[in-house]
Design a protein around this motif. Structure first.
Motif, mmCIF file in Angstrom:
data_model
loop_
_atom_site.group_PDB
_atom_site.id
_atom_site.type_symbol
_atom_site.label_atom_id
_atom_site.label_comp_id
_atom_site.label_asym_id
_atom_site.label_seq_id
_atom_site.Cartn_x
_atom_site.Cartn_y
_atom_site.Cartn_z
ATOM 1 N N MET A 257 0.819 -1.216 0.000
ATOM 2 C CA MET A 257 0.000 0.000 0.000
ATOM 3 C C MET A 257 0.851 1.263 0.000
ATOM 4 N N THR A 258 0.316 2.308 -0.620
ATOM 5 C CA THR A 258 0.909 3.631 -0.440
ATOM 6 C C THR A 258 0.503 4.125 0.948
ATOM 7 N N ILE A 259 1.129 5.207 1.402
ATOM 8 C CA ILE A 259 0.767 5.753 2.714
ATOM 9 C C ILE A 259 -0.692 6.213 2.713
ATOM 10 N N GLU A 260 -1.114 6.820 1.609
ATOM 11 C CA GLU A 260 -2.504 7.277 1.493
ATOM 12 C C GLU A 260 -3.477 6.106 1.603
ATOM 13 N N GLU A 261 -3.166 5.010 0.915
ATOM 14 C CA GLU A 261 -4.033 3.822 0.957
ATOM 15 C C GLU A 261 -4.048 3.210 2.364
ATOM 16 N N HIS A 262 -2.901 3.240 3.013
ATOM 17 C CA HIS A 262 -2.776 2.682 4.361
ATOM 18 C C HIS A 262 -3.665 3.449 5.342
ATOM 19 N N VAL A 263 -3.599 4.775 5.280
ATOM 20 C CA VAL A 263 -4.416 5.607 6.168
ATOM 21 C C VAL A 263 -5.896 5.439 5.836
ATOM 22 N N ASN A 264 -6.221 5.396 4.540
ATOM 23 C CA ASN A 264 -7.618 5.227 4.111
ATOM 24 C C ASN A 264 -8.201 3.909 4.602
ATOM 25 N N TYR A 265 -7.353 2.880 4.655
ATOM 26 C CA TYR A 265 -7.812 1.568 5.125
ATOM 27 C C TYR A 265 -8.378 1.686 6.538
ATOM 28 N N TYR A 266 -7.631 2.341 7.418
ATOM 29 C CA TYR A 266 -8.098 2.465 8.799
ATOM 30 C C TYR A 266 -9.337 3.353 8.905
ATOM 31 N N GLU A 267 -9.437 4.341 8.029
ATOM 32 C CA GLU A 267 -10.619 5.209 8.040
ATOM 33 C C GLU A 267 -11.861 4.455 7.565
ATOM 34 N N GLN A 268 -11.701 3.696 6.463
ATOM 35 C CA GLN A 268 -12.857 3.065 5.819
ATOM 36 C C GLN A 268 -13.210 1.715 6.427
ATOM 37 N N GLN A 269 -12.184 0.908 6.749
ATOM 38 C CA GLN A 269 -12.448 -0.436 7.236
ATOM 39 C C GLN A 269 -12.690 -0.492 8.747
ATOM 40 N N GLU A 270 -12.061 0.395 9.504
ATOM 41 C CA GLU A 270 -12.189 0.343 10.957
ATOM 42 C C GLU A 270 -12.906 1.556 11.535
ATOM 43 N N GLY A 271 -13.284 2.512 10.664
ATOM 44 C CA GLY A 271 -14.031 3.668 11.122
ATOM 45 C C GLY A 271 -13.235 4.652 11.956
ATOM 46 N N SER A 272 -11.895 4.614 11.866
ATOM 47 C CA SER A 272 -11.062 5.548 12.619
ATOM 48 C C SER A 272 -11.156 6.941 12.008
ATOM 49 N N ASP A 273 -11.037 7.972 12.846
ATOM 50 C CA ASP A 273 -10.966 9.315 12.276
ATOM 51 C C ASP A 273 -9.578 9.508 11.664
ATOM 52 N N ARG A 274 -9.392 10.609 10.945
ATOM 53 C CA ARG A 274 -8.153 10.825 10.189
ATOM 54 C C ARG A 274 -6.926 10.798 11.108
ATOM 55 N N LYS A 275 -7.038 11.462 12.235
ATOM 56 C CA LYS A 275 -5.903 11.552 13.160
ATOM 57 C C LYS A 275 -5.523 10.174 13.702
ATOM 58 N N GLU A 276 -6.508 9.393 14.103
ATOM 59 C CA GLU A 276 -6.249 8.060 14.645
ATOM 60 C C GLU A 276 -5.715 7.125 13.561
ATOM 61 N N ALA A 277 -6.238 7.278 12.324
ATOM 62 C CA ALA A 277 -5.787 6.440 11.206
ATOM 63 C C ALA A 277 -4.317 6.703 10.901
ATOM 64 N N MET A 278 -3.920 7.975 10.948
ATOM 65 C CA MET A 278 -2.515 8.311 10.700
ATOM 66 C C MET A 278 -1.625 7.743 11.807
ATOM 67 N N LYS A 279 -2.126 7.775 13.040
ATOM 68 C CA LYS A 279 -1.361 7.240 14.170
ATOM 69 C C LYS A 279 -1.149 5.739 14.009
ATOM 70 N N LYS A 280 -2.203 5.011 13.593
ATOM 71 C CA LYS A 280 -2.095 3.566 13.403
ATOM 72 C C LYS A 280 -1.148 3.218 12.259
ATOM 73 N N ALA A 281 -1.245 3.970 11.160
ATOM 74 C CA ALA A 281 -0.362 3.730 10.018
ATOM 75 C C ALA A 281 1.090 3.994 10.389
ATOM 76 N N ALA A 282 1.303 5.033 11.174
ATOM 77 C CA ALA A 282 2.666 5.350 11.626
ATOM 78 C C ALA A 282 3.216 4.225 12.490
ATOM 79 N N GLY A 283 2.349 3.673 13.361
ATOM 80 C CA GLY A 283 2.777 2.570 14.215
ATOM 81 C C GLY A 283 3.145 1.337 13.413
ATOM 82 N N ASP A 284 2.343 1.036 12.392
ATOM 83 C CA ASP A 284 2.636 -0.117 11.527
ATOM 84 C C ASP A 284 3.998 0.036 10.863
ATOM 85 N N ARG A 285 4.259 1.237 10.377
ATOM 86 C CA ARG A 285 5.457 1.478 9.563
ATOM 87 C C ARG A 285 6.697 1.806 10.399
#
Length: 297
Positions: A257-285
């Motif tokens: 995934m690109t970073i954009e796709e990674h963040v979008n995954y958490y927003e769309q699949q898990e219902g996270s808000d943008r800030k939380e989605a970025m935090k989760k993606a950062a943790g993964d990477r």
């Protein structure tokens, strides 16, 4: 491509005018007793000594009762003009000894540029080994010495420092870095943020009276530094990545995934808000949330 073979100690039998030689002479990193007999003799016999700081070198020469040949300045700010002039003198038959303020010349040092010029001119470059801060810290660290990578001084710029550390995430060899006392904590914070809470050794004032090695995890050492402010120059020794961590990261589901796709995954699949989605993606990477934010601008 032509192969160049250097025979360091073979006499010139051509009958022509022989070039001089460039000697890279190690100097003490703190304790003057680290100076070798060979280093003293080389400096005694050299026609010219090129030094990063002639004042420091003059003190060293005085201590060992060395009457210097011509003492010339060669450092980062004058190397463009001084380098070719030094090469000219060697070509004329002068033997030149190059020293840095401490340790081996040409490591995190403008001497590497002079070495390149000498090789291009067909001049023999001869090492006169001795003390080295990074290797001294490594061998007493208790961390793996089978494979290691010398990083030198970390970039001052936050973004550049983060980019460099990200490129080292999967590096399994032990990492060696130099750092000044006033930037030590900032650098350790960056290492912790990007590489995680690894084992680290902070070696300071090596070979000097107040030599000290602080061993622990990055978080433990940062806590310790709150009550023991950094003093003196440091060599940081950081444990390499564990193989299982590297494999887990490379096999991660988000790798393609690109970073954009990674963040979008958490927003769309898990219902996270943008800030939380970025935090989760950062943790993964294994990067900071700030790096994710910057990448999405």
């Amino acid at each position: 491509m032509s192969v160049q073979v250097q025979k360091s100690f073979e006499e010139d039998k051509s009958g022509g005018s022989a070039y001089g030689k460039l000697y890279l002479v190690a100097t003490p990193i703190g304790n003057l007793e680290d100076m070798t007999y060979r280093a003293v003799r080389t400096l005694q016999e050299a026609d010219i000594i090129a030094a990063e700081d002639t004042r420091n070198t003059r003190k060293l020469l005085t201590h060992f009762e060395i009457t210097p040949g011509k003492l010339l300045s060669y450092h980062e700010h004058n190397k463009a003009a001084s380098g070719p002039e030094l090469i000219r003198l060697i070509i004329e038959g002068k033997n030149l000894a190059l020293v840095s303020d401490a340790g081996l010349p040409a490591i995190s040092d403008p001497g590497s540029d002079l070495v390149k010029l000498a090789i291009e001119a067909g001049i023999s470059v001869i090492p006169v080994p001795g003390a080295n801060a990074a290797l001294s810290a490594l061998i007493v660290s208790g961390l793996s010495t089978s494979r290691f990578q010398f990083i030198g001084f970390m970039p001052r710029d936050n973004k550049e420092r983060g980019t460099l550390l990200q490129s080292l995430q999967d590096e399994e060899s032990t990492l060696l870095m130099y750092e000044s006392p006033h930037r030590l904590i900032k650098t350790l914070d960056s290492i912790l943020e990007v590489l995680g809470d690894r084992e680290v050794v902070l070696a300071r004032e090596l070979t000097k009276r107040y030599e000290e090695m602080t061993r622990g995890t990055l978080s433990e050492c940062l806590l310790w530094l709150e009550d023991h402010p950094p003093l003196g120059e440091y060599c940081i020794v950081v444990a390499g990545a564990r193989p299982e961590e590297v494999k887990e990261r490379r096999d991660a589901w988000w790798q393609s995934m690109t970073i954009e796709e990674h963040v979008n995954y958490y927003e769309q699949q898990e219902g996270s808000d943008r800030k939380e989605a970025m935090k989760k993606a950062a943790g993964d990477r294994g990067v900071s949330k700030r790096d994710i934010y910057q990448a999405l601008l």
